[in-house]
Write a protein that holds these residues in place. Structure first.
Motif, short mmCIF file in Angstrom:
data_model
loop_
_atom_site.label_atom_id
_atom_site.label_comp_id
_atom_site.label_asym_id
_atom_site.label_seq_id
_atom_site.Cartn_x
_atom_site.Cartn_y
_atom_site.Cartn_z
N ARG A 1 -7.64 22.93 -31.92
CA ARG A 1 -7.28 21.70 -31.22
C ARG A 1 -6.27 20.90 -32.03
NH1 ARG A 1 -11.41 17.70 -27.97
NH2 ARG A 1 -9.93 16.05 -27.50
N THR A 2 -6.45 20.87 -33.36
CA THR A 2 -5.50 20.16 -34.22
C THR A 2 -4.11 20.80 -34.14
OG1 THR A 2 -7.26 19.49 -35.74
CG2 THR A 2 -5.01 19.48 -36.60
N ALA A 3 -4.08 22.14 -34.17
CA ALA A 3 -2.80 22.84 -34.09
C ALA A 3 -2.13 22.60 -32.74
CB ALA A 3 -3.02 24.34 -34.31
N TYR A 4 -2.95 22.60 -31.68
CA TYR A 4 -2.39 22.34 -30.35
C TYR A 4 -1.82 20.93 -30.27
CZ TYR A 4 -2.05 21.26 -25.42
OH TYR A 4 -1.57 20.84 -24.20
N ARG A 5 -2.58 19.96 -30.80
CA ARG A 5 -2.13 18.57 -30.71
C ARG A 5 -0.82 18.37 -31.45
NH1 ARG A 5 -3.08 13.91 -27.62
NH2 ARG A 5 -1.42 12.60 -28.46
N ALA A 6 -0.67 19.03 -32.61
CA ALA A 6 0.58 18.92 -33.36
C ALA A 6 1.74 19.51 -32.56
CB ALA A 6 0.44 19.64 -34.70
N ALA A 7 1.52 20.68 -31.93
CA ALA A 7 2.56 21.31 -31.12
C ALA A 7 2.87 20.46 -29.89
CB ALA A 7 2.12 22.71 -30.70
N TRP A 8 1.83 19.86 -29.30
CA TRP A 8 2.00 19.00 -28.12
C TRP A 8 2.86 17.79 -28.47
CZ3 TRP A 8 1.24 18.44 -22.97
CH2 TRP A 8 1.15 17.16 -22.44
N ASP A 9 2.61 17.16 -29.61
CA ASP A 9 3.38 15.97 -30.01
C ASP A 9 4.84 16.31 -30.23
OD1 ASP A 9 1.11 14.42 -29.89
OD2 ASP A 9 0.69 14.51 -32.04
N VAL A 10 5.11 17.47 -30.84
CA VAL A 10 6.50 17.87 -31.06
C VAL A 10 7.20 18.12 -29.72
CG1 VAL A 10 7.99 19.70 -31.97
CG2 VAL A 10 6.08 18.84 -33.35
N GLU B 1 17.69 21.18 -26.31
CA GLU B 1 17.13 22.15 -25.36
C GLU B 1 16.61 23.39 -26.09
OE1 GLU B 1 20.36 22.77 -22.72
OE2 GLU B 1 19.80 21.12 -21.37
N THR B 2 17.39 23.84 -27.09
CA THR B 2 16.95 24.99 -27.89
C THR B 2 15.66 24.66 -28.64
OG1 THR B 2 19.25 25.71 -28.15
CG2 THR B 2 17.62 26.60 -29.71
N GLN B 3 15.64 23.46 -29.24
CA GLN B 3 14.44 23.05 -29.99
C GLN B 3 13.23 22.90 -29.07
OE1 GLN B 3 15.59 19.48 -32.03
NE2 GLN B 3 17.04 20.54 -33.38
N ARG B 4 13.47 22.34 -27.86
CA ARG B 4 12.36 22.17 -26.93
C ARG B 4 11.81 23.51 -26.46
NH1 ARG B 4 13.01 19.37 -21.09
NH2 ARG B 4 14.23 21.27 -20.85
N ASP B 5 12.70 24.46 -26.20
CA ASP B 5 12.24 25.78 -25.77
C ASP B 5 11.38 26.42 -26.86
OD1 ASP B 5 13.58 25.41 -23.43
OD2 ASP B 5 15.33 26.64 -23.99
N ALA B 6 11.82 26.28 -28.11
CA ALA B 6 11.03 26.84 -29.21
C ALA B 6 9.69 26.13 -29.33
CB ALA B 6 11.80 26.72 -30.53
N ALA B 7 9.70 24.78 -29.14
CA ALA B 7 8.45 24.01 -29.21
C ALA B 7 7.51 24.39 -28.06
CB ALA B 7 8.76 22.51 -29.17
#
Length: 566
Positions: free
Chosen positions: A164-173, A358-364
């Motif tokens: 959940r912590t890893a997901y939340r970090a990825a979600w925030d990015v 856009e590239t960064q968002r796709d990777a995120a």
């Protein structure tokens, strides 16, 4: 662990001290005696909203005090010290924490934490690490999807917590990049950014044309003052120079000092005191000569400064004044030149920036998908174990044919994941599992909640549980099993239960009763610890309404023996 609580003028309780301590404490009493005030008082100590209506009639204020036994070092002690309070060491790594709360009849309140006044919010901060309170409203909350998801995540322990912590970090990015892109895509915002770039370009060009220097205003003011008084300065300097060193042969300071020096030098060898005076006169001569030379240089410089230079200085001051009017100060203009240039580069870079974002968002997004799948997998594994464990507990809680399942289904992405968690209950064979939010009765819901807490306590222990009539809607054998489970829960946590059932109270190691007295005008209650015959009488009253019924007393003794032999 709560060691003791004291309630004063809270509801119908005039003044009562509750000795609690370890294990399972049952609190009983007649209807209207104020049992629920114990939970209300505890809520005040945990930072819940103060209600002036809880103040006893005729009293100026209600007060609640509590003594907790907490680790001498840890999250709780650190938060207390951060608030300015402290804990009292009692040995063995433990310490006593004193909490207090007052509520006036006008609605004003005050909180104390570790001996110091503190905002009630500090009590709320400590609550999660001290006590979990369950009342009938908490049973209703169990019907919500978020509460069911939180229960599953607590049971899932470290694997679910880490996912959940890893997901939340990825979600925030991902959210940050998506919001930034959305802002750039908006036409109105693009127009505003273009206008901002135009304004910045004009301002930077103006500042660069002026090329201001820090401190220039003060220096220009000094030069203008000097040039405006140039003639008076010249007259003063010429007069002083002539007095020090005359060029027309008239007596001057330098000449006279030279004569005095020579006169003294001829005879100074005869008297040490006169020699010292001669040295002083010699030094004065040097100083007078230096002053004369300095005045000559000053006059030469003054002659070069004319009305033209004053006009130039005044013109520069006007330009600087315009810059100050536009930007507030010279320093602010210089700062804008530094920061505005970087901002202008950013604004002019919108096209390339869009592509990069856009590239960064796709990777995120790819990272977010992977994190979401890992969280879902961890939750589903935990859901299978939780379903089996709670089902087993429900069988022991007089629901022998019930089957509980925890369903993890896809849901709209959010900060907590992409899962919708639903607790389903099939109360008897052949029944389709239905969400507890729609298919469980009050008694079933209370047992589901208790079973979940008992199971979760095995992997995520809580220092103290408080149950306010967790036995509502049940009786008989089910109530006995609720008592057994509360006693079992008390093996790893402190348990306090407000109950109206003798079958539950029988399993408590500490039995307190709220006693109601009546002086004809105001009802007042107090709390007393029960043992021996007094406890048997209270158990009989809970069973039959009669504290002296032989049959009820016999049943009470049987229940107490059942509780002791658990």
């Amino acid at each position: 662990m709560i060691e003791e609580m004291r309630l004063r003028d809270l509801g119908v309780i005039a003044d009562a001290t509750l000795p609690i301590g370890r294990g399972f404490t049952a609190i009983t009493g007649e209807t209207g005696a104020g049992k629920t005030m114990v939970v209300t008082g505890l809520g005040l100590l945990l930072g819940q909203r103060a209600d002036s209506g809880a103040v006893r009639k005729g009293a100026a204020q209600a007060a609640v005090e509590g003594v907790w036994l907490v680790p001498e070092e840890g999250v709780v002690a650190a938060r207390v010290r951060e608030a300015g309070g402290d804990v009292e060491p009692v040995g063995g790594g433990s310490a006593e924490l004193y909490l207090g709360r007052t509520v006036s009849s006008e609605g004003r309140g005050r909180a104390t934490v570790g001996g110091r006044t503190a905002p009630a919010g500090v009590l709320a901060d400590l609550a999660d690490d001290l006590v979990v309170v369950h009342g009938q409203s908490d049973q209703l909350r169990l019907k919500s999807s978020s509460a069911q998801r939180d229960a599953l995540d607590r049971f899932g322990g470290e694997p679910v917590g880490a996912a959940r912590t890893a997901y939340r970090a990825a979600w925030d990015v991902w959210r940050r990049l998506d919001a930034e892109l959305t802002t750039l895509y908006l036409t109105a915002d693009r127009d505003e950014r273009a206008r901002e770039a135009e304004r910045l370009r004009a301002a930077i060009a103006e500042i660069e044309a002026v090329a201001p220097v820090a401190g220039e205003e003060e220096e220009l003011a000094r030069r203008a003052e000097r040039l405006a008084n140039a003639e008076d300065l010249r007259v003063a300097a010429v007069t002083a120079h002539a007095a020090l060193s005359s060029e027309d042969g008239s007596p001057d300071v330098v000449t006279l000092l030279a004569e005095a020096r020579r006169a003294l030098e001829r005879i100074s060898g005869s008297d040490e005191a006169l020699a010292e005076i001669g040295a002083l006169v010699t030094d004065l001569g040097y100083r007078a000569t230096d002053a004369s030379v300095a005045l000559s240089g000053y006059l030469a410089d003054l002659d070069e400064s004319g009305p033209h230079e004053l006009a130039v200085v005044d013109e520069r001051r006007g330009v600087i004044a315009g810059l100050v009017r536009a930007h507030g100060s010279v320093d602010a203009a210089i700062s804008l030149l530094e920061t505005g240039s970087a901002r202008l580069v950013e604004l002019d870079d919108d096209g390339d920036r869009l592509q990069r974002l856009e590239t960064q968002r796709d990777a995120a997004a790819a990272e977010l998908d992977a994190a979401a799948e890992a969280l879902t997998a961890a939750r589903r594994e935990a859901a299978e174990r939780l379903s089996a464990a709670v089902t087993e507990e429900l069988h022991a809680l007089a629901l022998p044919d019930a089957r509980l399942s925890v369903d993890v289904a896809p849901a709209t992405p959010a900060g907590h994941g992409r899962d919708e968690v639903a607790i389903l209950l099939a109360p008897h064979p052949g029944a389709d599992p239905r969400p507890v939010s729609r298919g469980a009765s009050g008694g079933e819901l209370s047992r589901v909640m208790l079973a979940i807490e008992v199971v979760i306590a095995g992997v995520d222990p809580v220092p103290t549980f408080v149950f306010d009539e967790v036995d509502a809607g049940i009786g008989g054998a089910a109530a006995i099993e609720v008592g057994r489970r509360l006693a079992r829960l008390a093996e790893s946590s402190q348990v306090i239960a407000v109950t109206h059932l003798a079958q539950v109270a029988a399993f408590a190691g500490n039995h307190l009763t709220v006693v109601k007295g009546n002086d004809g005008a105001v009802t007042a209650s107090s709390v007393r610890r029960l043992d021996g015959a007094e406890r048997e009488a209270e158990m009989a009253r809970l069973l039959s309404g009669l504290s002296d019924s032989d049959a009820a007393l016999t049943h009470a003794r049987e229940l107490l023996e059942t509780g002791r032999s658990r």
